[in-house]
Motif scaffolding. Structure first.
Motif, PDB file in Angstrom:
ATOM      1  N   PRO A  62       0.809  -1.224   0.000  1.00 38.07           N
ATOM      2  CA  PRO A  62       0.000   0.000   0.000  1.00 38.07           C
ATOM      3  C   PRO A  62       0.846   1.279   0.000  1.00 38.07           C
ATOM      4  CG  PRO A  62      -0.916  -1.597   1.525  1.00 38.07           C
ATOM      5  CD  PRO A  62       0.416  -2.134   1.101  1.00 38.07           C
ATOM      6  N   ALA A  63       1.924   1.265   0.761  1.00 41.21           N
ATOM      7  CA  ALA A  63       2.792   2.443   0.799  1.00 41.21           C
ATOM      8  C   ALA A  63       3.485   2.645  -0.539  1.00 41.21           C
ATOM      9  CB  ALA A  63       3.819   2.300   1.918  1.00 41.21           C
ATOM     10  N   VAL A  64       3.838   1.544  -1.188  1.00 42.98           N
ATOM     11  CA  VAL A  64       4.468   1.648  -2.506  1.00 42.98           C
ATOM     12  C   VAL A  64       3.542   2.369  -3.468  1.00 42.98           C
ATOM     13  CG1 VAL A  64       5.204   0.315  -4.521  1.00 42.98           C
ATOM     14  CG2 VAL A  64       5.938  -0.380  -2.223  1.00 42.98           C
ATOM     15  N   GLU A  65       2.293   1.937  -3.530  1.00 43.88           N
ATOM     16  CA  GLU A  65       1.349   2.491  -4.499  1.00 43.88           C
ATOM     17  C   GLU A  65       0.953   3.924  -4.169  1.00 43.88           C
ATOM     18  OE1 GLU A  65      -3.139   1.527  -6.261  1.00 43.88           O
ATOM     19  OE2 GLU A  65      -2.121   0.099  -4.952  1.00 43.88           O
ATOM     20  N   ARG A  66       0.726   4.210  -2.907  1.00 38.30           N
ATOM     21  CA  ARG A  66       0.185   5.519  -2.537  1.00 38.30           C
ATOM     22  C   ARG A  66       1.263   6.575  -2.314  1.00 38.30           C
ATOM     23  NH1 ARG A  66      -4.548   6.574   1.957  1.00 38.30           N
ATOM     24  NH2 ARG A  66      -4.044   8.727   2.480  1.00 38.30           N
ATOM     25  N   LEU A  67       2.449   6.160  -1.840  1.00 40.35           N
ATOM     26  CA  LEU A  67       3.474   7.134  -1.470  1.00 40.35           C
ATOM     27  C   LEU A  67       4.732   7.053  -2.332  1.00 40.35           C
ATOM     28  CD1 LEU A  67       3.403   7.068   2.444  1.00 40.35           C
ATOM     29  CD2 LEU A  67       2.418   8.781   0.924  1.00 40.35           C
ATOM     30  N   LEU A  68       5.296   5.860  -2.467  1.00 39.44           N
ATOM     31  CA  LEU A  68       6.633   5.744  -3.040  1.00 39.44           C
ATOM     32  C   LEU A  68       6.651   5.931  -4.555  1.00 39.44           C
ATOM     33  CD1 LEU A  68       8.035   2.814  -0.893  1.00 39.44           C
ATOM     34  CD2 LEU A  68       8.243   5.275  -0.519  1.00 39.44           C
ATOM     35  N   VAL A  69       5.727   5.303  -5.260  1.00 38.38           N
ATOM     36  CA  VAL A  69       5.713   5.470  -6.718  1.00 38.38           C
ATOM     37  C   VAL A  69       5.457   6.927  -7.099  1.00 38.38           C
ATOM     38  CG1 VAL A  69       4.539   4.826  -8.851  1.00 38.38           C
ATOM     39  CG2 VAL A  69       5.121   3.065  -7.178  1.00 38.38           C
ATOM     40  N   PRO A  70       4.469   7.617  -6.499  1.00 37.61           N
ATOM     41  CA  PRO A  70       4.324   9.048  -6.809  1.00 37.61           C
ATOM     42  C   PRO A  70       5.566   9.863  -6.463  1.00 37.61           C
ATOM     43  CG  PRO A  70       2.333   8.210  -5.770  1.00 37.61           C
ATOM     44  CD  PRO A  70       3.352   7.125  -5.657  1.00 37.61           C
ATOM     45  N   ALA A  71       6.271   9.482  -5.403  1.00 39.61           N
ATOM     46  CA  ALA A  71       7.460  10.242  -4.995  1.00 39.61           C
ATOM     47  C   ALA A  71       8.566  10.155  -6.031  1.00 39.61           C
ATOM     48  CB  ALA A  71       7.964   9.735  -3.646  1.00 39.61           C
ATOM     49  N   LEU A  72       8.572   9.114  -6.846  1.00 42.18           N
ATOM     50  CA  LEU A  72       9.596   8.985  -7.880  1.00 42.18           C
ATOM     51  C   LEU A  72       9.507  10.105  -8.912  1.00 42.18           C
ATOM     52  CD1 LEU A  72       9.525   5.126  -8.533  1.00 42.18           C
ATOM     53  CD2 LEU A  72      11.112   6.408  -7.080  1.00 42.18           C
ATOM     54  N   GLU A  73       8.381  10.767  -8.996  1.00 41.27           N
ATOM     55  CA  GLU A  73       8.199  11.862  -9.952  1.00 41.27           C
ATOM     56  C   GLU A  73       8.494  13.229  -9.341  1.00 41.27           C
ATOM     57  OE1 GLU A  73       4.470  11.714 -12.007  1.00 41.27           O
ATOM     58  OE2 GLU A  73       4.392   9.522 -11.988  1.00 41.27           O
ATOM     59  N   SER A  74       8.947  13.254  -8.109  1.00 44.29           N
ATOM     60  CA  SER A  74       9.177  14.525  -7.415  1.00 44.29           C
ATOM     61  C   SER A  74      10.285  15.331  -8.088  1.00 44.29           C
ATOM     62  CB  SER A  74       9.555  14.246  -5.956  1.00 44.29           C
ATOM     63  OG  SER A  74       9.956  15.441  -5.307  1.00 44.29           O
ATOM     64  N   ASP A  75      10.202  16.642  -7.953  1.00 45.17           N
ATOM     65  CA  ASP A  75      11.272  17.521  -8.415  1.00 45.17           C
ATOM     66  C   ASP A  75      12.425  17.587  -7.415  1.00 45.17           C
ATOM     67  OD1 ASP A  75       9.858  18.169 -10.713  1.00 45.17           O
ATOM     68  OD2 ASP A  75       8.858  19.883  -9.759  1.00 45.17           O
ATOM     69  N   GLU A  76      12.221  17.049  -6.215  1.00 39.57           N
ATOM     70  CA  GLU A  76      13.260  17.058  -5.178  1.00 39.57           C
ATOM     71  C   GLU A  76      14.068  15.764  -5.276  1.00 39.57           C
ATOM     72  OE1 GLU A  76      13.912  19.612  -3.370  1.00 39.57           O
ATOM     73  OE2 GLU A  76      12.175  20.753  -4.066  1.00 39.57           O
ATOM     74  N   SER A  77      15.327  15.883  -5.628  1.00 36.12           N
ATOM     75  CA  SER A  77      16.142  14.692  -5.866  1.00 36.12           C
ATOM     76  C   SER A  77      16.269  13.819  -4.619  1.00 36.12           C
ATOM     77  CB  SER A  77      17.524  15.090  -6.375  1.00 36.12           C
ATOM     78  OG  SER A  77      18.203  15.888  -5.421  1.00 36.12           O
ATOM     79  N   ALA A  78      16.351  14.436  -3.444  1.00 34.91           N
ATOM     80  CA  ALA A  78      16.479  13.656  -2.213  1.00 34.91           C
ATOM     81  C   ALA A  78      15.235  12.807  -1.980  1.00 34.91           C
ATOM     82  CB  ALA A  78      16.723  14.575  -1.021  1.00 34.91           C
TER      83      ALA A  78
END
Length: 416
Positions: A62-78
């Motif tokens: 659930p965390a992968v789908e809701r949080l981590l995958v969207p975070a891969l598109e972030s403009d913040e490299s960290a």
């Protein structure tokens, strides 16, 4: 995971991700900081970072789908690196497929993804990276190669493709890979071509490879490169080698205000007391004073703050750099202190932390000294290694890996 009692605590997981983003950036800064040692990084910011990554791993699919995958598109490299690292650490079977899809589809996020690939282990990661070397997209080949080179993994047939690229950044990567290749010695022509390249990045990469594989033509180019814009690596190499006239080239840069700070930084890695003398007149300069203080600390082992030799100044810089974490010497007391200490140190000898400098002392400083100075210490050891032997220590890796590589260096050099 079902709704109800098994529903993740999303506010907690979101906090883990926010903290992991912040701490990833802090960890990157700590790896080049003058006020951290390896042990302090491990026990402090890195320990906290890994704890938050572990907290995200517990969130599972659930965390992968809701949080981590969207975070891969972030403009913040960290944030991208932290999310990618969590996916690599977690149990989700589709993690690699997700990450390599992002590698293809999100070019702006590629450097941050590669950083996670370089630092975090996963059972199937190396085969996937090697497979990426055969991709039809040169950018994907370069991304996979970057992570593999960081891990000291050979590139094989892909190396020739990198060296023949029209992109200077890709050619530079190929040159940086050469010393770690099984047949790197056969690529001396590539080094010679790189030494004559028009792009300074390629020249510097060729110099780094040539030090290991082709010293003779490399040192000729180093002399000229030291006097060119951005020639900091070449200046450092001349200062460390100290063949006839080498340090004079670097010292001549002290008279050029635009190159003075770079020259002081370089000379500070030598550990020669006469070089401290040569820099004292700029002790009250805002840019040069902290570098001279750093030079004194490395040579003598003094802590300027503990010795009461510093002043507090307000940091008004818009962008924080490692130099901003250096103590600012109080000019008159610091000069008086140095003049009292000066008789302890002989001209023509090199010192480190108050002791005559040898390979064992350099390895000790790599283990226990300031993070900022470690790449130059490693380069000093590399200059004294047999031709063709590449010393393997990644000073930007997680500390567990660095400790393993330091243990091997200690074994090789009989230190500790």
């Amino acid at each position: 995971m079902r709704e109800g009692d098994d529903e993740p605590l999303w506010d907690v997981l979101e906090e883990h991700l926010d903290e992991a983003e912040f701490l990833w950036e802090s960890w990157e800064q700590s790896l080049v900081a003058p006020n951290y040692t390896l042990e302090e990084v491990a026990a402090g910011v890195e320990s906290r970072l890994l704890a938050h990554l572990d907290g995200l791993v517990i969130g599972d699919a659930p965390a992968v789908e809701r949080l981590l995958v969207p975070a891969l598109e972030s403009d913040e490299s960290a944030r991208v690196s932290a999310a990618a690292a969590t996916l690599l650490l977690g149990p989700v079977d589709t993690a690699l497929a997700t990450l390599f899809a992002a590698l293809h589809e999100l070019p702006d996020q590629r450097p941050a993804l590669v950083r996670a690939f370089a630092c975090v282990d996963h059972a199937e990661l190396l085969p996937r990276l090697r497979a990426g070397l055969a991709d039809v997209d040169e950018a994907i080949v370069a991304a996979c190669a970057e992570a593999l080179v960081f891990r000291h993994e050979p590139l094989g047939e892909a190396l020739s493709l990198l060296l023949a690229s029209d992109d200077p950044a890709v050619r530079s990567l190929g040159l940086r890979a050469l010393p770690g290749e099984v047949d790197g010695q056969s690529q001396v022509r590539a080094i010679q071509a790189g030494l004559g390249d028009d792009d300074p990045r390629v020249v510097d990469a060729a110099i780094a490879a040539g030090l290991v594989l082709a010293p003779a033509p490399t040192w000729t180019r180093v002399r000229a490169r030291a006097e060119e814009p951005g020639g900091g690596l070449a200046m450092l190499l001349l200062a460390l080698r100290d063949a006839a006239g080498d340090r004079a080239v670097v010292q001549a840069a002290l008279s050029d205000a635009s190159r003075r700070a770079a020259a002081i930084y370089v000379l500070g890695h030598v550990g020669a007391p006469e070089l401290v003398d040569a820099c004292l007149e700029w002790l009250d300069d805002a840019a040069c004073g902290p570098l001279i203080g750093e030079m004194m600390q490395a040579l003598t082992g003094v802590d300027l703050d503990d010795a009461g030799l510093t002043v507090v100044v307000e940091d008004e810089a818009l962008e924080h750099t490692p130099e901003h974490d250096l103590p600012r010497p109080d000019p008159l007391p610091t000069m008086q202190w140095w003049l009292r200490q000066r008789p302890r140190f002989e001209d023509g000898r090199r010192y480190l932390q108050g002791k005559p400098r040898g390979r064992a002392e350099v390895v000790e400083a790599l283990t226990d000294g300031p993070m900022r100075r470690r790449p130059a210490l490693l380069l000093d050891l590399q200059l004294r290694a047999p031709r063709g032997v590449l010393l393997r220590l990644q000073t930007r890796a997680f500390t567990a890996r660095q400790r393993r590589e330091l243990a091997e260096l200690r074994r090789v050099f009989g230190a500790g």
